[in-house]
Design a protein around this motif. Structure first.
Motif, PDB file in Angstrom:
ATOM      1  N   LEU A 188     -38.594  -4.451   8.558  1.00  0.00           N
ATOM      2  CA  LEU A 188     -40.825  -4.883   9.009  1.00  0.00           C
ATOM      3  C   LEU A 188     -41.115  -5.695   8.704  1.00  0.00           C
ATOM      4  O   LEU A 188     -41.326  -6.254   9.812  1.00  0.00           O
ATOM      5  N   VAL A 189     -41.120  -6.223   7.201  1.00  0.00           N
ATOM      6  CA  VAL A 189     -41.307  -7.478   7.446  1.00  0.00           C
ATOM      7  C   VAL A 189     -40.897  -8.065   8.032  1.00  0.00           C
ATOM      8  O   VAL A 189     -41.040  -9.591   8.403  1.00  0.00           O
ATOM      9  N   ARG A 190     -39.803  -8.370   8.147  1.00  0.00           N
ATOM     10  CA  ARG A 190     -38.781  -9.481   8.922  1.00  0.00           C
ATOM     11  C   ARG A 190     -39.661  -9.356  10.122  1.00  0.00           C
ATOM     12  O   ARG A 190     -39.540 -10.645  11.026  1.00  0.00           O
ATOM     13  N   LYS A 191     -39.756  -8.107  10.719  1.00  0.00           N
ATOM     14  CA  LYS A 191     -40.300  -8.352  12.311  1.00  0.00           C
ATOM     15  C   LYS A 191     -41.677  -8.856  12.823  1.00  0.00           C
ATOM     16  O   LYS A 191     -41.373  -9.159  13.814  1.00  0.00           O
TER      17      LYS A 191
ATOM     18  N   ILE B  20     -32.321   3.645   1.497  1.00  0.00           N
ATOM     19  CA  ILE B  20     -33.502   3.282   3.219  1.00  0.00           C
ATOM     20  C   ILE B  20     -35.189   2.663   2.983  1.00  0.00           C
ATOM     21  O   ILE B  20     -35.137   2.426   4.151  1.00  0.00           O
ATOM     22  N   ASN B  21     -35.416   3.283   2.226  1.00  0.00           N
ATOM     23  CA  ASN B  21     -37.230   2.661   1.520  1.00  0.00           C
ATOM     24  C   ASN B  21     -36.854   0.891   1.896  1.00  0.00           C
ATOM     25  O   ASN B  21     -37.577   0.224   2.501  1.00  0.00           O
ATOM     26  N   GLY B  22     -35.597   0.357   0.764  1.00  0.00           N
ATOM     27  CA  GLY B  22     -35.972  -1.531   1.026  1.00  0.00           C
ATOM     28  C   GLY B  22     -35.416  -1.832   2.163  1.00  0.00           C
ATOM     29  O   GLY B  22     -36.098  -2.163   2.899  1.00  0.00           O
ATOM     30  N   VAL B  23     -34.407  -1.297   2.568  1.00  0.00           N
ATOM     31  CA  VAL B  23     -34.338  -1.780   4.295  1.00  0.00           C
ATOM     32  C   VAL B  23     -35.030  -1.547   5.166  1.00  0.00           C
ATOM     33  O   VAL B  23     -35.272  -3.124   5.490  1.00  0.00           O
TER      34      VAL B  23
ATOM     35  N   PHE C 276     -29.329  11.426  -4.017  1.00  0.00           N
ATOM     36  CA  PHE C 276     -30.516  10.846  -2.865  1.00  0.00           C
ATOM     37  C   PHE C 276     -31.663   9.628  -3.447  1.00  0.00           C
ATOM     38  O   PHE C 276     -31.825   9.775  -3.124  1.00  0.00           O
ATOM     39  N   LEU C 277     -32.135   9.891  -4.340  1.00  0.00           N
ATOM     40  CA  LEU C 277     -32.589   9.236  -5.402  1.00  0.00           C
ATOM     41  C   LEU C 277     -32.531   7.368  -4.877  1.00  0.00           C
ATOM     42  O   LEU C 277     -32.568   6.594  -4.682  1.00  0.00           O
TER      43      LEU C 277
ATOM     44  N   TYR D 189     -42.004   3.083  -5.983  1.00  0.00           N
ATOM     45  CA  TYR D 189     -40.681   2.238  -5.991  1.00  0.00           C
ATOM     46  C   TYR D 189     -39.959   2.307  -7.544  1.00  0.00           C
ATOM     47  O   TYR D 189     -39.119   2.459  -7.258  1.00  0.00           O
ATOM     48  N   CYS D 190     -41.024   1.547  -7.753  1.00  0.00           N
ATOM     49  CA  CYS D 190     -40.516   1.740  -9.112  1.00  0.00           C
ATOM     50  C   CYS D 190     -41.093   2.799 -10.550  1.00  0.00           C
ATOM     51  O   CYS D 190     -39.290   2.411 -11.299  1.00  0.00           O
TER      52      CYS D 190
END
Length: 171
Positions: free
Chosen positions: A82-85, A74-77, A67-68, A40-41
């Motif tokens: 998943l974290v919230r779920k 997409i990765n952040g969402v 695309f970047l 991510y970084c």
């Protein structure tokens, strides 16, 4: 179906053949979290480098930069969902002083998040991008106020969003 695909990906990436025990699964997950954060970084840095390159060469936005940005989005969402779920962002407190200290820390973080957003956006959009495109900077008090108000909105929104994740449990 998604679980089987994820299992197949793990087997291909990690290289194991049979089932893993809990300790091995925890270690694999820990390694993958670190790899995702590092990726991510690196993608963020590459996204900014690509954007600066595009702007300095007269292009507004190339397909690679798009695309970047899309990959980051997409990765952040996906990660946030998943974290919230899984509710791993929830924090429980059993006494009032600890809860109040966490709220105070959250307020400070939210203020800094708002300031960081406002200053960063103001600098990028009014100074850096025009400089890269070799045009005059368009910084003004009006834009400073607009970005200041947006920073307040981001900070307050951040505070109330994260405050929902703090829970004081009473006996």
């Amino acid at each position: 179906m998604l679980n089987r695909f994820e299992e197949w990906l793990l087997k291909q990436q990690i290289g194991y053949l049979g089932a893993r025990d809990e300790q091995q699964n925890a270690t694999i997950n820990h390694i993958l979290v670190k790899a995702n954060l590092l990726t991510y970084c690196v993608l963020t840095i590459l996204m900014f480098v690509s954007l600066i390159w595009d702007l300095s060469h007269g292009a507004m936005l190339t397909l690679g930069t798009f695309f970047l940005i899309l990959t980051q989005l997409i990765n952040g969402v996906y990660t946030a969902r998943l974290v919230r779920k899984a509710a791993v962002d929830q924090t429980e407190f059993y006494d009032m002083p600890t809860y109040q200290a966490a709220l105070k820390q959250l307020k400070v973080r939210s203020v800094w998040r708002g300031i960081n957003w406002a200053v960063g956006m103001f600098i990028w959009l009014t100074i850096v991008i025009p400089f890269i495109q070799q045009r005059p900077t368009d910084a003004s008090w009006t834009l400073a106020i607009i970005w200041g108000v947006s920073g307040i909105i981001v900070g307050v929104g951040s505070y109330f969003r994260k405050k929902k994740d703090l829970h004081l449990l009473r006996e």
